[in-house]
Design a protein around this motif. Structure first.
Motif, mmCIF file in Angstrom:
data_model
loop_
_atom_site.group_PDB
_atom_site.id
_atom_site.type_symbol
_atom_site.label_atom_id
_atom_site.label_comp_id
_atom_site.label_asym_id
_atom_site.label_seq_id
_atom_site.Cartn_x
_atom_site.Cartn_y
_atom_site.Cartn_z
ATOM 1 N N UNK A 21 4.341 5.194 10.961
ATOM 2 C CA UNK A 21 4.673 6.172 9.945
ATOM 3 C C UNK A 21 3.647 7.289 9.960
ATOM 4 N N UNK A 22 4.061 8.483 9.590
ATOM 5 C CA UNK A 22 3.148 9.619 9.579
ATOM 6 C C UNK A 22 3.611 10.640 8.557
ATOM 7 N N UNK A 23 2.640 11.289 7.955
ATOM 8 C CA UNK A 23 2.891 12.349 6.983
ATOM 9 C C UNK A 23 2.046 13.548 7.372
ATOM 10 N N UNK A 24 2.641 14.734 7.272
ATOM 11 C CA UNK A 24 1.912 15.971 7.530
ATOM 12 C C UNK A 24 1.707 16.704 6.215
ATOM 13 N N UNK A 68 0.758 8.329 1.346
ATOM 14 C CA UNK A 68 1.124 6.921 1.486
ATOM 15 C C UNK A 68 2.354 6.598 0.640
ATOM 16 N N UNK A 69 2.451 7.229 -0.529
ATOM 17 C CA UNK A 69 3.663 7.067 -1.346
ATOM 18 C C UNK A 69 4.869 7.674 -0.640
ATOM 19 N N UNK A 70 4.653 8.819 0.048
ATOM 20 C CA UNK A 70 5.753 9.504 0.734
ATOM 21 C C UNK A 70 6.301 8.666 1.881
ATOM 22 N N UNK A 71 5.435 7.908 2.546
ATOM 23 C CA UNK A 71 5.899 7.038 3.624
ATOM 24 C C UNK A 71 6.835 5.973 3.062
ATOM 25 N N UNK A 72 6.526 5.485 1.878
ATOM 26 C CA UNK A 72 7.373 4.466 1.233
ATOM 27 C C UNK A 72 8.679 5.064 0.719
ATOM 28 N N UNK A 73 8.585 6.234 0.070
ATOM 29 C CA UNK A 73 9.758 6.823 -0.576
ATOM 30 C C UNK A 73 10.597 7.689 0.347
ATOM 31 N N UNK A 74 9.973 8.222 1.397
ATOM 32 C CA UNK A 74 10.674 9.142 2.283
ATOM 33 C C UNK A 74 10.884 10.518 1.684
ATOM 34 N N UNK A 106 7.193 12.344 8.248
ATOM 35 C CA UNK A 106 7.902 12.492 9.513
ATOM 36 C C UNK A 106 9.049 11.496 9.551
ATOM 37 N N UNK A 107 10.210 11.955 9.955
ATOM 38 C CA UNK A 107 11.393 11.096 9.991
ATOM 39 C C UNK A 107 12.370 11.550 8.929
#
Length: 329
Positions: A21-24, A68-74, A106-107
């Motif tokens: 998982x990754x967030x920008x 980290x919340x965004x990876x869970x929630x999308x 990302x995704x």
């Protein structure tokens, strides 16, 4: 693995493809004299690995938690921080202000295909922008020489090297990395190559004379032992490349200068006195170059700061290159 300071899209794509998982996170607005400029990015993996930065440290913790919340929630989000005077002083500012950061997983939001296309454009040294509307979360890649209505803004911002808003759209600019080609493995080249790398350039040294361009004299540097004209043509010169000739030998400098004058490199500087340059100009005129082309040459090379030693001359050259890059018309 060592992460380059400007390889944020590449790192995000790698973490995503590794299944982490990754967030920008991207700075889209900030105070005037921020420690990190608009367009700066922080990439966070699902294992809380970090690359990059969006501030001097005063908001990173909150951004990581949101990521980290965004990876869970999308879900993507926009975060605005009011930086207090005390916090601002701690990161080197005289007073407080505001900083706005968008956080995009990302995704679900930045697709793998779009991110891969962005990485490919960067590898091809093509200016590109990731455009996002933070109100609707629409996004697309903006490329040069297309009919995209944001294309003129991309080209203007590419020249200024500056991300920012165009109406409702934020253009996150991804310019090709800066490069420098130094012709002549002379004493000045030693500090110049080191300074160029510290300033974010990818430097290359060109000198067909093996005794000069040796690994012993330039440890760890990329050295091309070809004739300068062939080396420059093979290396490629674009609008993010600076060329500096230092040999004082027309047999080496002139072919390199002629190639550079036929390319869109943003800077061309040549070592030599005013008298030496006058002779150089005469040779170029005889070779068919007009006044406008010859006027592109910065000679004697470097800003006039009274430099004497090789290191001081290298400083003057880097200063002039920076001036040309940041104040380009």
């Amino acid at each position: 693995m060592t992460i380059s300071h400007d390889q944020m899209p590449e790192q995000a794509l790698a973490w995503h493809r590794q299944g982490k998982g990754a967030v920008i996170a991207t700075v889209v607005e900030t105070w005037g004299s921020a420690p990190r400029p608009i367009g700066s990015q922080l990439v966070i993996s699902g294992e809380a690995e970090l690359a990059g930065s969006v501030s001097g440290g005063c908001v990173e913790g909150a951004v990581v938690a949101e990521a980290l919340d965004a990876i869970e929630s999308g879900k993507a989000s926009s975060m605005t921080f009011g930086v207090s005077d005390d916090e601002a002083f701690a990161v080197g500012l005289a007073c407080g202000g505001q900083i706005r950061v968008i956080v995009e997983p990302v995704g679900p939001h930045v697709s793998e295909d779009m991110l891969a296309d962005l990485v490919a454009a960067r590898a091809a040294r093509a200016p590109v922008a990731l455009a996002v509307n933070p109100d609707t979360w629409e996004r697309r890649l903006v490329r040069p020489d297309t009919d995209d209505p944001l294309c003129p803004a991309l080209m203007s911002r590419a020249r200024a090297d500056k991300s920012g808003f165009e109406g409702d759209w934020f253009l996150g600019l991804h310019n090709p990395p800066l490069r420098m080609v130094v012709v002549g493995a002379v004493h000045i080249a030693q500090p110049l190559l080191a300074m160029a790398r510290l300033a974010g350039y990818d430097p290359v040294l060109v000198d067909p004379r093996a005794a000069f361009g040796s690994e012993a004299r330039f440890p760890g540097e990329t050295i091309l032992d070809e004739w300068p004209d062939a080396a420059l043509k093979a290396h490629g010169l674009d609008a993010r490349t600076a060329v500096v000739t230092l040999t004082h030998d027309p047999k080496l400098d002139d072919p390199a200068i002629e190639v550079a004058l036929g390319a869109p490199c943003f800077y061309l500087g040549c070592l030599g006195s005013t008298r030496t340059h006058a002779k150089r100009v005469a040779r170029l005129q005889e070779a068919g170059f007009d006044e406008a082309a010859i006027a592109r040459i910065h000679a004697p090379v470097g800003l006039d700061i009274g430099a004497k030693s090789p290191a001081e001359i290298a400083i003057s050259i880097m200063a002039e290159i920076t001036d040309r890059l940041r104040k380009a018309p």
